[in-house]
Motif scaffolding. Structure first.
Motif, PDB file in Angstrom:
ATOM      1  N   LEU A 130       0.853  -1.179   0.000  1.00 29.00           N
ATOM      2  CA  LEU A 130       0.000   0.000   0.000  1.00 29.00           C
ATOM      3  C   LEU A 130       0.893   1.234   0.000  1.00 29.00           C
ATOM      4  O   LEU A 130       1.948   1.234   0.647  1.00 29.00           O
ATOM      5  N   THR A 131       0.499   2.282  -0.720  1.00 20.82           N
ATOM      6  CA  THR A 131       1.299   3.519  -0.777  1.00 20.82           C
ATOM      7  C   THR A 131       0.458   4.708  -0.327  1.00 20.82           C
ATOM      8  O   THR A 131      -0.778   4.632  -0.254  1.00 20.82           O
ATOM      9  N   LEU A 132       1.122   5.812  -0.100  1.00 19.47           N
ATOM     10  CA  LEU A 132       0.451   7.059   0.268  1.00 19.47           C
ATOM     11  C   LEU A 132      -0.566   7.462  -0.803  1.00 19.47           C
ATOM     12  O   LEU A 132      -1.650   7.948  -0.481  1.00 19.47           O
ATOM     13  N   ASP A 133      -0.246   7.213  -2.055  1.00 17.30           N
ATOM     14  CA  ASP A 133      -1.157   7.567  -3.148  1.00 17.30           C
ATOM     15  C   ASP A 133      -2.454   6.760  -3.134  1.00 17.30           C
ATOM     16  O   ASP A 133      -3.442   7.154  -3.741  1.00 17.30           O
ATOM     17  N   ASP A 134      -2.468   5.618  -2.448  1.00 22.62           N
ATOM     18  CA  ASP A 134      -3.661   4.766  -2.368  1.00 22.62           C
ATOM     19  C   ASP A 134      -4.648   5.218  -1.306  1.00 22.62           C
ATOM     20  O   ASP A 134      -5.803   4.783  -1.313  1.00 22.62           O
ATOM     21  N   THR A 140      -9.427   4.837   1.963  1.00 20.92           N
ATOM     22  CA  THR A 140     -10.326   5.399   2.973  1.00 20.92           C
ATOM     23  C   THR A 140     -11.761   5.425   2.467  1.00 20.92           C
ATOM     24  O   THR A 140     -12.688   5.086   3.210  1.00 20.92           O
ATOM     25  N   ALA A 141     -11.956   5.786   1.213  1.00 18.98           N
ATOM     26  CA  ALA A 141     -13.316   5.913   0.663  1.00 18.98           C
ATOM     27  C   ALA A 141     -14.064   4.590   0.705  1.00 18.98           C
ATOM     28  O   ALA A 141     -15.212   4.532   1.156  1.00 18.98           O
ATOM     29  N   TYR A 142     -13.434   3.502   0.263  1.00 20.03           N
ATOM     30  CA  TYR A 142     -14.203   2.257   0.273  1.00 20.03           C
ATOM     31  C   TYR A 142     -14.314   1.664   1.672  1.00 20.03           C
ATOM     32  O   TYR A 142     -15.310   1.035   2.007  1.00 20.03           O
ATOM     33  N   ARG A 143     -13.334   1.870   2.524  1.00 23.85           N
ATOM     34  CA  ARG A 143     -13.451   1.372   3.893  1.00 23.85           C
ATOM     35  C   ARG A 143     -14.488   2.151   4.701  1.00 23.85           C
ATOM     36  O   ARG A 143     -15.052   1.624   5.659  1.00 23.85           O
ATOM     37  N   ALA A 144     -14.761   3.387   4.319  1.00 25.01           N
ATOM     38  CA  ALA A 144     -15.777   4.191   5.005  1.00 25.01           C
ATOM     39  C   ALA A 144     -17.191   3.827   4.557  1.00 25.01           C
ATOM     40  O   ALA A 144     -18.165   4.221   5.202  1.00 25.01           O
ATOM     41  N   ASP A 145     -17.329   3.084   3.478  1.00 21.64           N
ATOM     42  CA  ASP A 145     -18.638   2.664   2.985  1.00 21.64           C
ATOM     43  C   ASP A 145     -19.269   1.706   4.011  1.00 21.64           C
ATOM     44  O   ASP A 145     -18.664   0.687   4.356  1.00 21.64           O
ATOM     45  N   PRO A 146     -20.488   1.989   4.493  1.00 17.77           N
ATOM     46  CA  PRO A 146     -21.117   1.124   5.507  1.00 17.77           C
ATOM     47  C   PRO A 146     -21.271  -0.330   5.060  1.00 17.77           C
ATOM     48  O   PRO A 146     -21.188  -1.237   5.895  1.00 17.77           O
ATOM     49  N   ASN A 147     -21.475  -0.568   3.778  1.00 15.91           N
ATOM     50  CA  ASN A 147     -21.598  -1.948   3.291  1.00 15.91           C
ATOM     51  C   ASN A 147     -20.276  -2.689   3.350  1.00 15.91           C
ATOM     52  O   ASN A 147     -20.253  -3.905   3.560  1.00 15.91           O
ATOM     53  N   VAL A 148     -19.178  -1.985   3.155  1.00 13.44           N
ATOM     54  CA  VAL A 148     -17.852  -2.602   3.262  1.00 13.44           C
ATOM     55  C   VAL A 148     -17.506  -2.823   4.738  1.00 13.44           C
ATOM     56  O   VAL A 148     -16.978  -3.866   5.110  1.00 13.44           O
ATOM     57  N   ALA A 149     -17.827  -1.848   5.573  1.00 13.99           N
ATOM     58  CA  ALA A 149     -17.482  -1.917   6.999  1.00 13.99           C
ATOM     59  C   ALA A 149     -18.354  -2.893   7.786  1.00 13.99           C
ATOM     60  O   ALA A 149     -17.995  -3.273   8.896  1.00 13.99           O
ATOM     61  N   ARG A 150     -19.455  -3.324   7.211  1.00 15.94           N
ATOM     62  CA  ARG A 150     -20.439  -4.142   7.938  1.00 15.94           C
ATOM     63  C   ARG A 150     -19.823  -5.333   8.678  1.00 15.94           C
ATOM     64  O   ARG A 150     -20.163  -5.609   9.822  1.00 15.94           O
ATOM     65  N   ASP A 204     -16.474   3.478  11.535  1.00 14.89           N
ATOM     66  CA  ASP A 204     -16.107   4.676  10.766  1.00 14.89           C
ATOM     67  C   ASP A 204     -14.647   4.538  10.369  1.00 14.89           C
ATOM     68  O   ASP A 204     -13.837   4.032  11.142  1.00 14.89           O
ATOM     69  N   TYR A 205     -14.330   4.991   9.182  1.00  9.32           N
ATOM     70  CA  TYR A 205     -12.942   4.922   8.743  1.00  9.32           C
ATOM     71  C   TYR A 205     -12.574   6.267   8.136  1.00  9.32           C
ATOM     72  O   TYR A 205     -13.298   6.793   7.306  1.00  9.32           O
ATOM     73  N   HIS A 206     -11.444   6.815   8.586  1.00 11.02           N
ATOM     74  CA  HIS A 206     -11.020   8.144   8.163  1.00 11.02           C
ATOM     75  C   HIS A 206      -9.615   8.080   7.572  1.00 11.02           C
ATOM     76  O   HIS A 206      -8.877   7.126   7.810  1.00 11.02           O
ATOM     77  N   TYR A 207      -9.255   9.128   6.852  1.00 14.78           N
ATOM     78  CA  TYR A 207      -7.935   9.194   6.227  1.00 14.78           C
ATOM     79  C   TYR A 207      -6.828   8.987   7.264  1.00 14.78           C
ATOM     80  O   TYR A 207      -5.843   8.299   6.993  1.00 14.78           O
ATOM     81  N   GLN A 208      -7.007   9.561   8.460  1.00 15.95           N
ATOM     82  CA  GLN A 208      -5.987   9.427   9.499  1.00 15.95           C
ATOM     83  C   GLN A 208      -5.810   7.964   9.908  1.00 15.95           C
ATOM     84  O   GLN A 208      -4.699   7.532  10.218  1.00 15.95           O
ATOM     85  N   ASP A 209      -6.900   7.182   9.895  1.00 20.00           N
ATOM     86  CA  ASP A 209      -6.802   5.750  10.192  1.00 20.00           C
ATOM     87  C   ASP A 209      -5.928   5.047   9.147  1.00 20.00           C
ATOM     88  O   ASP A 209      -5.083   4.214   9.484  1.00 20.00           O
ATOM     89  N   ALA A 210      -6.156   5.387   7.887  1.00 17.80           N
ATOM     90  CA  ALA A 210      -5.377   4.795   6.799  1.00 17.80           C
ATOM     91  C   ALA A 210      -3.907   5.202   6.899  1.00 17.80           C
ATOM     92  O   ALA A 210      -3.010   4.369   6.715  1.00 17.80           O
ATOM     93  N   SER A 220      -2.268   6.111   9.597  1.00 16.80           N
ATOM     94  CA  SER A 220      -1.669   5.410  10.752  1.00 16.80           C
ATOM     95  C   SER A 220      -1.335   3.963  10.403  1.00 16.80           C
ATOM     96  O   SER A 220      -0.260   3.468  10.758  1.00 16.80           O
ATOM     97  N   LEU A 221      -2.254   3.297   9.706  1.00 14.48           N
ATOM     98  CA  LEU A 221      -2.000   1.907   9.287  1.00 14.48           C
ATOM     99  C   LEU A 221      -0.761   1.827   8.403  1.00 14.48           C
ATOM    100  O   LEU A 221       0.111   0.984   8.613  1.00 14.48           O
ATOM    101  N   LEU A 222      -0.659   2.721   7.442  1.00 13.12           N
ATOM    102  CA  LEU A 222       0.499   2.729   6.540  1.00 13.12           C
ATOM    103  C   LEU A 222       1.793   3.008   7.312  1.00 13.12           C
ATOM    104  O   LEU A 222       2.800   2.335   7.111  1.00 13.12           O
TER     105      LEU A 222
END
Length: 194
Positions: free
Chosen positions: A25-29, A34-44, A50-56, A58-60
């Motif tokens: 995974l890279t910074l450019d990703d 974040t967008a697809y992980r924030a989708d409620p159907n993906v997160a179910r 909730d998933y935010h850019y800062q979470d992504a 931090s993971l990276l």
């Protein structure tokens, strides 16, 4: 390669399967990630709500791709096309020097296209053939029918059905445990043997 080979640091690989690229995974990703992980159907069925850019970010920042396959560590691998378009990701947890846990998430726009199956098969080939791992497991919520169907399609064995084993998003939930041995992979996917 024997199982003690990962005493040396292993650099995270870039794998290809057809038009898919599985890579660190890279910074450019991170915006698409974040967008697809924030989708409620993906997160179910995931550990987050909730998933935010800062979470992504931090993971990276917590992932050391230069010391790949280290026992006890998790790594997130991007699934992209040849134009670097992020389509999903694979989670890889090196439990110890012989066993690995995997997970997968596909962005809604790319679901139902066989991307997870193709990427996971490529990863299994790497884990079993290149890294000589003995066993790969995957766990899924019993209500996640798509995930269970994918694992069964790839010929993972359902080894366990855990009842009310996890308190998840305010309720007790059930999980399936799937596994595949290197010997099973070698028999079922003989075209990947090197």
């Amino acid at each position: 390669m024997d199982c003690n080979a990962n005493v040396r640091p292993i650099k995270c690989p870039t794998l290809t399967s057809g038009s898919l690229i599985i890579r660190p995974l890279t910074l450019d990703d991170l915006i698409a990630f974040t967008a697809y992980r924030a989708d409620p159907n993906v997160a179910r069925y995931q550990s987050w709500t909730d998933y935010h850019y800062q979470d992504a970010l931090s993971l990276l920042n917590l992932t050391n791709y230069q010391d790949f396959a280290k026992a006890g560590q998790w790594y997130q691998l991007a699934i992209s096309d040849q134009h670097e378009l992020l389509m999903g990701d694979l989670a890889v947890h090196f439990i110890d020097d012989t066993q690995v846990e995997v997970g997968f998430t596909v962005a809604p726009a790319f679901q139902g296209q066989g991307i997870a199956a193709q990427a996971l098969t490529c990863l299994l080939q790497y884990l079993f053939v290149e890294l000589s791992r003995h066993r790969v497991i995957a766990q899924t919520d019993c209500l996640n029918l798509a995930s269970a169907a994918l694992l069964e399609k790839l010929q993972f064995r359902r080894e366990g059905h855990f009842i009310n084993n996890v308190f998840f998003k305010g309720a007790w939930g059930d999980e399936y445990l799937y596994a595949m041995l290197a010997s099973e992979f070698n028999t079922q996917y003989s075209e990947y043997k090197s």
